[in-house]
Design an enzyme around this catalytic site. Sequence first.
Site, PDB file in Angstrom:
ATOM      1  NE  ARG A  51      -1.678  -2.235   2.894  1.00 65.57           N
ATOM      2  CZ  ARG A  51      -1.555  -3.501   2.484  1.00 65.57           C
ATOM      3  NH1 ARG A  51      -2.372  -3.972   1.590  1.00 65.57           N
ATOM      4  NH2 ARG A  51      -0.605  -4.279   2.973  1.00 65.57           N
ATOM      5  CB  THR A  52       3.641   2.449   2.145  1.00 67.10           C
ATOM      6  OG1 THR A  52       2.937   2.200   3.366  1.00 67.10           O
ATOM      7  CG2 THR A  52       4.443   3.732   2.283  1.00 67.10           C
ATOM      8  CE  LYS A  80      26.978  -4.971  -7.840  1.00 68.12           C
ATOM      9  NZ  LYS A  80      27.149  -4.124  -9.052  1.00 68.12           N
ATOM     10  CG  HIS A 129       4.354   4.167   8.438  1.00 64.62           C
ATOM     11  ND1 HIS A 129       4.540   4.941   7.315  1.00 64.62           N
ATOM     12  CD2 HIS A 129       3.828   2.990   7.990  1.00 64.62           C
ATOM     13  CE1 HIS A 129       4.144   4.261   6.241  1.00 64.62           C
ATOM     14  NE2 HIS A 129       3.711   3.079   6.631  1.00 64.62           N
TER      15      HIS A 129
END
Length: 315
Positions: A51-52, A80, A129
């Site tokens: 969703r985000t 790497k 968030h």
Amino acid sequence: MEDRSLVTIADHSKEKIMYLIRMAQEFEMHTNRKILDGKIVATLFFEPSTRTRLSFETAANRLGARVIGFTDPKVTSSTKGETLKDTIMMVSNYADLIVMRHYLEGAARYASEVSPIPIINAGDGANQHPSQTMLDLYSMYKTQGTLDNLNIYLVGDLKYGRTVHSLLMAMRHFNPTFHFIAPEELAMPEVYKLYCNKHNIRFVEHTDFNEDTIAGADILYMTRVQRERFTDLMEYEKVKDRYLLKLHMLRKARPNMKILHPLPRVNEIEYAIDDDPHAYYFEQAHNGLFTRQALICDALGITLEDIKADKTIIN
């Protein structure tokens, strides 16, 4: 240069939150525009998201921007040994804005300190968030008509749930009463309870989860128990099904009560509730489009006045 990054919702005042809500309202009225024509948004997702990521990318696309980035760090130079700083510095050569999700707490703050372009935190570990919080606030405002004096019940994983941590901080401006409903193993961390005390946020803790416990809720905010946060799967199995919301538990709910959930849902909300008028979690996810359009524009220095005067609307 002014830092327009969004790392934590705690950095935003009440006035700024309401300003962003008004921006989101403008975008809900006219979603498709070309106001970001020529801009490039980079989405760097070091942790899985549906969703985000999709709502950020849709938000950028619907405003005329182009999107670059990755959804799997295994296909990047981080495998790497490239450091986060080098990744950020490299991507900043190609984009005007970075939207980043990372599994490490504090990664977004660090990225914002080294990046020459704005960073939007799309989730950093169990920490914050903020873009989810803005869509939560917008959903509450739309359904309740206000953000002031709400009774907000947070249920489930309050220990690792970054969405509830961010929401707690954002609501300090609006005189809420929180009810924390969680097993002891997933209780709200002490640091956030201390935050409540410091900012005079009322809260009550519960371990029971039944129709009487939630009868006073204006907002019932459900969360899933996040398996990916557990190092001991036995501990996860012990708590994963502890709090399940069933249809019969809504018999005493207030008429205005809305059920929110940051999604994905596992089994903490019975599917029969989806058609109940209290259910709002799918509409909540849709609101993420408008609020993330507002956050992208704000990070790029585009004002509410610019949006109101915009002549690039596509019908």
